[in-house]
Design a protein around this motif. Structure first.
Motif, PDB file in Angstrom:
ATOM      1  N   CYS A  83      11.867  -1.171  -0.752  1.00 37.14           N
ATOM      2  CA  CYS A  83      12.756  -2.347  -1.055  1.00 37.14           C
ATOM      3  C   CYS A  83      13.454  -2.179  -2.418  1.00 37.14           C
ATOM      4  CB  CYS A  83      11.953  -3.558  -0.994  1.00 37.14           C
ATOM      5  SG  CYS A  83      12.761  -5.201  -1.509  1.00 37.14           S
TER       6      CYS A  83
ATOM      7  N   GLU B 218       5.787  -6.337  -0.610  1.00 34.05           N
ATOM      8  CA  GLU B 218       6.279  -5.679  -1.629  1.00 34.05           C
ATOM      9  C   GLU B 218       5.025  -5.116  -2.324  1.00 34.05           C
ATOM     10  OE1 GLU B 218       9.315  -5.320  -1.919  1.00 34.05           O
ATOM     11  OE2 GLU B 218      10.539  -6.885  -1.045  1.00 34.05           O
TER      12      GLU B 218
ATOM     13  N   TRP C 262      15.358 -15.146   0.750  1.00 35.79           N
ATOM     14  CA  TRP C 262      14.402 -14.730   1.891  1.00 35.79           C
ATOM     15  C   TRP C 262      13.344 -15.732   2.282  1.00 35.79           C
ATOM     16  CZ3 TRP C 262      12.876  -9.115  -0.114  1.00 35.79           C
ATOM     17  CH2 TRP C 262      13.944  -8.137  -0.057  1.00 35.79           C
TER      18      TRP C 262
ATOM     19  N   TYR D  58      18.803  -7.035   4.067  1.00 38.58           N
ATOM     20  CA  TYR D  58      17.313  -7.161   4.387  1.00 38.58           C
ATOM     21  C   TYR D  58      17.041  -8.588   4.923  1.00 38.58           C
ATOM     22  CZ  TYR D  58      16.366  -2.705   2.371  1.00 38.58           C
ATOM     23  OH  TYR D  58      16.268  -1.456   2.237  1.00 38.58           O
TER      24      TYR D  58
ATOM     25  N   ARG E 279      17.289   2.235  -4.564  1.00 35.27           N
ATOM     26  CA  ARG E 279      15.843   2.036  -3.810  1.00 35.27           C
ATOM     27  C   ARG E 279      15.229   3.240  -4.065  1.00 35.27           C
ATOM     28  NH1 ARG E 279      18.083   1.356   0.893  1.00 35.27           N
ATOM     29  NH2 ARG E 279      18.518   3.464   1.531  1.00 35.27           N
TER      30      ARG E 279
ATOM     31  N   ARG F   9      18.798  -9.944   7.073  1.00 33.95           N
ATOM     32  CA  ARG F   9      19.079 -10.002   8.518  1.00 33.95           C
ATOM     33  C   ARG F   9      17.973  -9.291   9.260  1.00 33.95           C
ATOM     34  NH1 ARG F   9      23.869  -7.216   6.852  1.00 33.95           N
ATOM     35  NH2 ARG F   9      25.233  -8.894   6.141  1.00 33.95           N
ATOM     36  N   LEU F  10      16.755  -8.713   8.669  1.00 35.80           N
ATOM     37  CA  LEU F  10      15.591  -8.304   9.216  1.00 35.80           C
ATOM     38  C   LEU F  10      14.669  -9.508   9.999  1.00 35.80           C
ATOM     39  CD1 LEU F  10      14.453  -5.549   7.163  1.00 35.80           C
ATOM     40  CD2 LEU F  10      15.410  -5.022   9.015  1.00 35.80           C
TER      41      LEU F  10
ATOM     42  N   THR G 256       8.918   3.486   8.093  1.00 38.15           N
ATOM     43  CA  THR G 256      10.119   3.650   7.321  1.00 38.15           C
ATOM     44  C   THR G 256       9.720   4.596   6.012  1.00 38.15           C
ATOM     45  OG1 THR G 256      11.351   1.733   7.876  1.00 38.15           O
ATOM     46  CG2 THR G 256      12.018   3.002   5.935  1.00 38.15           C
TER      47      THR G 256
ATOM     48  N   ASP H 146      11.960   5.506   0.630  1.00 38.94           N
ATOM     49  CA  ASP H 146      12.754   4.316   0.767  1.00 38.94           C
ATOM     50  C   ASP H 146      11.664   3.168   0.957  1.00 38.94           C
ATOM     51  OD1 ASP H 146      15.076   5.556   1.011  1.00 38.94           O
ATOM     52  OD2 ASP H 146      15.349   5.484   3.068  1.00 38.94           O
TER      53      ASP H 146
ATOM     54  N   SER I 134      22.488  -5.971  -0.749  1.00 41.22           N
ATOM     55  CA  SER I 134      21.202  -5.410  -0.289  1.00 41.22           C
ATOM     56  C   SER I 134      20.444  -6.466   0.356  1.00 41.22           C
ATOM     57  CB  SER I 134      20.486  -4.384  -1.121  1.00 41.22           C
ATOM     58  OG  SER I 134      21.265  -3.183  -1.344  1.00 41.22           O
ATOM     59  N   GLY I 135      20.053  -7.567  -0.496  1.00 43.18           N
ATOM     60  CA  GLY I 135      19.362  -8.708  -0.357  1.00 43.18           C
ATOM     61  C   GLY I 135      19.807  -9.245   1.062  1.00 43.18           C
TER      62      GLY I 135
ATOM     63  N   ALA J 232       7.568  -1.076   8.427  1.00 44.33           N
ATOM     64  CA  ALA J 232       7.592  -0.856   7.070  1.00 44.33           C
ATOM     65  C   ALA J 232       7.017   0.485   6.654  1.00 44.33           C
ATOM     66  CB  ALA J 232       7.207  -1.887   5.970  1.00 44.33           C
TER      67      ALA J 232
END
Length: 191
Positions: free
Chosen positions: A101, A159, A128, A63, A17, A65-66, A91, A99, A59-60, A88
């Motif tokens: 994606c 992204e 996603w 994410y 990341r 779960r967001l 963060t 940090d 990781s995918g 975002a």
């Protein structure tokens, strides 16, 4: 206590990341994981590529779960979309623009050079889109076609804004992309 394999995957995710796939060495990963060097090859006989695929897929799904965090019963669509981009931006600010994606970071690096990792990133993005569209349908009542269009617009805006924000060291791209995604959400509701 986290097992060695999980520590290696988590360290790989963190380093990919921040530094990208090509910018991260296996020695860095095992050092970050506090694991013996040989343990990487014990758990990932295919080496860095196999670890990379595992990191992308793990990781995918994390994410993914967001969507459950933001797509909740009773929420309104436009404020939800705005909250995604605000979160975002927060963060990025909190992490000194480090940090973002890991999926997009790796996809940008390897989509033309590593078919295994390209497929893994494509699978994650597809998950996603499918999961996000289902959430937009279930939680906000969008028609399937509109839901798919909107989630693709949200993901691509997010992204792309990550890339610009990291390069510019500014959250302005996320603010602009968030406003555009909110506008698209309003339009999806009207249709």
């Amino acid at each position: 206590m986290t097992g060695t394999r999980e520590r290696i995957v988590n360290a790989g995710a963190e380093l990919f990341r921040r530094n990208g796939y090509t910018g991260t060495g296996v020695k860095q990963i095992v050092a970050e994981a506090g694991a013996p060097f040989g343990s990487l090859y014990h758990f990932f006989p295919g080496g860095k590529e196999q670890l990379g695929e595992e990191v992308i897929r793990t990781s995918g799904m994390m994410y993914l779960r967001l969507f459950e965090i933001f797509f909740v019963d009773g929420a309104e669509l436009v404020p939800t979309v705005e909250a995604i981009f605000e979160s975002a931006a927060e963060t990025l600010r909190e992490t000194g623009y480090a940090d973002a994606c890991p999926i997009a970071t790796v996809a940008l690096e390897v989509a033309s050079t590593n078919e295994t990792l390209r497929i893994a990133t494509a699978d994650v993005f597809t998950a996603w889109i499918d999961h996000g569209a289902a959430g937009l349908i279930a939680k906000f009542g969008l028609a399937p076609e509109r839901a798919r269009e909107l989630i693709i617009a949200i993901i691509t805006s997010l992204e792309g804004a990550f890339v610009l924000s990291r390069a510019l060291r500014s959250t302005e791209p996320l603010k602009v992309a968030g406003a555009a995604a909110a506008h698209a959400a309003r339009a999806a509701l009207v249709r």
